[in-house]
Scaffold this active site. Structure first.
Site, mmCIF file in Angstrom:
data_model
loop_
_atom_site.group_PDB
_atom_site.id
_atom_site.type_symbol
_atom_site.label_atom_id
_atom_site.label_comp_id
_atom_site.label_asym_id
_atom_site.label_seq_id
_atom_site.Cartn_x
_atom_site.Cartn_y
_atom_site.Cartn_z
ATOM 1 N N GLU A 18 -13.358 47.743 -44.714
ATOM 2 C CA GLU A 18 -14.814 47.552 -44.682
ATOM 3 C C GLU A 18 -15.404 47.513 -46.092
ATOM 4 O O GLU A 18 -16.328 46.753 -46.352
ATOM 5 C CB GLU A 18 -15.489 48.641 -43.838
ATOM 6 C CG GLU A 18 -15.230 48.497 -42.345
ATOM 7 C CD GLU A 18 -15.728 47.161 -41.784
ATOM 8 O OE1 GLU A 18 -16.719 46.621 -42.308
ATOM 9 O OE2 GLU A 18 -15.121 46.650 -40.826
ATOM 10 N N TYR A 44 -24.406 49.976 -42.158
ATOM 11 C CA TYR A 44 -23.494 49.009 -41.553
ATOM 12 C C TYR A 44 -22.041 49.509 -41.619
ATOM 13 O O TYR A 44 -21.322 49.527 -40.609
ATOM 14 C CB TYR A 44 -23.615 47.640 -42.252
ATOM 15 C CG TYR A 44 -22.540 46.704 -41.801
ATOM 16 C CD1 TYR A 44 -22.705 45.953 -40.638
ATOM 17 C CD2 TYR A 44 -21.323 46.616 -42.480
ATOM 18 C CE1 TYR A 44 -21.699 45.125 -40.180
ATOM 19 C CE2 TYR A 44 -20.313 45.803 -42.026
ATOM 20 C CZ TYR A 44 -20.508 45.056 -40.880
ATOM 21 O OH TYR A 44 -19.506 44.259 -40.421
ATOM 22 N N ASP A 74 -24.530 42.424 -38.911
ATOM 23 C CA ASP A 74 -24.296 41.696 -40.161
ATOM 24 C C ASP A 74 -24.806 40.269 -39.952
ATOM 25 O O ASP A 74 -25.463 39.978 -38.936
ATOM 26 C CB ASP A 74 -22.821 41.743 -40.576
ATOM 27 C CG ASP A 74 -21.925 40.920 -39.646
ATOM 28 O OD1 ASP A 74 -22.418 40.439 -38.595
ATOM 29 O OD2 ASP A 74 -20.741 40.743 -39.972
ATOM 30 N N CYS A 97 -19.950 30.525 -33.070
ATOM 31 C CA CYS A 97 -21.412 30.392 -33.186
ATOM 32 C C CYS A 97 -21.755 30.195 -34.669
ATOM 33 O O CYS A 97 -22.359 31.051 -35.314
ATOM 34 C CB CYS A 97 -22.103 31.626 -32.608
ATOM 35 S SG CYS A 97 -23.873 31.393 -32.400
HETATM 36 FE FE1 SF4 Z 1 -23.871 30.448 -30.165
HETATM 37 FE FE2 SF4 Z 1 -23.770 28.235 -28.662
HETATM 38 FE FE3 SF4 Z 1 -22.552 30.487 -27.863
HETATM 39 FE FE4 SF4 Z 1 -25.207 30.318 -27.874
HETATM 40 S S1 SF4 Z 1 -23.802 29.102 -26.651
HETATM 41 S S2 SF4 Z 1 -23.981 32.028 -28.611
HETATM 42 S S3 SF4 Z 1 -25.560 29.063 -29.683
HETATM 43 S S4 SF4 Z 1 -22.045 29.244 -29.687
#
Ligand code: SF4
Length: 389
Positions: free
Chosen positions: A40, A123, A141, A196
């Site tokens: 970390e 954190y 984070d 994401c």
């Molecule tokens: Fe992220 Fe798309 Fe999953 Fe929503 S659906 S958490 S925008 S990757």
């Protein structure tokens, strides 16, 4: 007493995805709280790929709190070379000494006690307490902030205090109390790091897409609100690697200089225009009190120290005749052989210059080759764009 969160479909899907798809990282193969603390510290402001290369080497030399606490700080800094932000290494070393004195070399299980250690903020304390001990400590984070902002359509700059508080509160409403808080926190981070993504989130591969409110709008990238980039100060440095009888001149940064306590090749010009070869010789004479010959360009590279974006133009040369003591303020100077470099705490700029020289083992040969090739005019002089500021 905190209200226990009941596992939902969101938990089940994300935890199953994490178990199946998580990256195989060295700090995920251990439950040793000390190793997790080290990881970390290293991961603060440093990319996973860089930490991956250094983590096992560090642990092999300092396998326990007590071994780290007993080690000289210079050795810890030397092994931290390449990770940057050396304050973390100093704090980790200081934390190890406190853990040895006050906790018999073990880590406390509670985030509030972990936070008393130097360099451990909210954190890091939550990460260690949840991953090492399963404590239900939420954390946020950059990756977690993006995932939560999209899942729940939360607007606002995640770095603004109000938005940050709101995100942490939301993370707190989701944290499992069944011992899987560490996996949950890592699963959120992993989703942000690999699926994401800030631009072009891979929603088709996302295990929680069905529950994502931002995706339902058709514009997931609109969440969170765009973060204003912090402005950084641009600097241009001219550094020179000087050799005399197989030894090279290195300078240790003094108090108040960044990076503190690290060895560097001397900087002879900063933010000044350099147009002719003799100006470089004059700058070396003026700054170091040394007469350099056979100078040639090594190359140019960029690096970052906190909010400073630095372009370094590097040269290599030789000292003519017997060297006088190099001068230059509060720092200490040393003439060192390449096999001594690896035991020193070296700055990121010094490591890059050693790379350009061909590495410690080859730098002597490179230097001899350079002497044969040298025309007396720095090869990269024509590329210099050093403007006065
Ligand atoms: Fe992220 Fe798309 Fe999953 Fe929503 S659906 S958490 S925008 S990757």
């Amino acid at each position: 007493m905190k209200h226990a969160v009941r596992p939902t479909a969101l938990h089940r899907r994300l935890l199953e995805w994490f178990a199946a798809h998580k990256r195989d990282l060295p700090w995920r193969r251990t439950r040793d709280p000390y190793a997790i603390l080290v990881s970390e510290f290293m991961l603060q402001q440093t990319r996973v790929a860089v930490v991956e290369a250094r983590f096992s080497v560090f642990l092999a030399r300092f396998p326990t709190v007590n071994v780290l606490a007993d080690a000289p700080l210079d050795e810890v800094l030397a092994l931290w070379s390449g990770l940057g932000y050396y304050r973390r290494a100093r704090n980790l070393h200081a934390a190890a000494r406190i853990l040895r004195e006050r906790f018999a070399g073990r880590l406390p299980r509670h985030a509030t006690m972990l936070r008393e250690l130097p360099g451990v903020g909210a954190y890091t304390a939550a990460a260690v307490a949840s991953i090492a001990f399963g404590a239900p400590e939420p954390l946020v984070d950059g990756n977690v902030a993006r995932v939560l902002s999209r899942l729940f359509r939360l607007r606002g700059d995640p770095r603004a205090p109000r938005s940050a508080r709101r995100l942490l509160a939301r993370a707190g409403t989701l944290i499992p109390h069944d011992g899987r808080a560490g996996d949950w926190n890592q699963a959120l981070m992993e989703l942000g790091a690999t699926v994401c993504l800030p631009r072009g989130p891979r929603c088709a591969d996302c295990p929680v897409a069905a529950r994502c409110e931002a995706r339902a709008t058709g514009r997931p990238e609109a969440y969170p609100s765009p973060i204003r980039a912090a402005s950084s100060v641009k600097e241009i440095h001219v550094r020179v690697a000087l050799e005399r009888n197989g030894r090279w001149l290195l300078r240790r940064n003094g108090p108040g200089e960044k990076p503190g306590g690290m060895f560097e090749f001397p900087r002879v010009l900063q933010n000044r225009e350099l147009q002719r070869a003799d100006e470089l010789c004059a700058a070396i004479e003026e700054n170091l009190g040394l007469r350099a010959i056979e100078l040639r360009g090594l190359g140019e590279f960029r690096h970052q120290i906190l909010d400073r974006s630095i372009t370094v133009t590097a040269f290599v040369g030789r000292i003519a005749g017997s060297a006088r003591r190099a001068r230059g303020g509060r720092a200490s100077w040393r003439w060192l052989a390449p096999d001594e470099w690896r035991r020193l705490p070296l700055s990121a700029a010094a490591l890059r210059m050693i790379e350009l020289l061909g590495g410690p083992a080859q730098s002597m040969a490179s230097s001899r080759q350079a002497r044969r090739n040298s025309s007396g005019v720095p090869a990269s002089m024509g590329r210099l764009r050093v403007k006065a500021r």
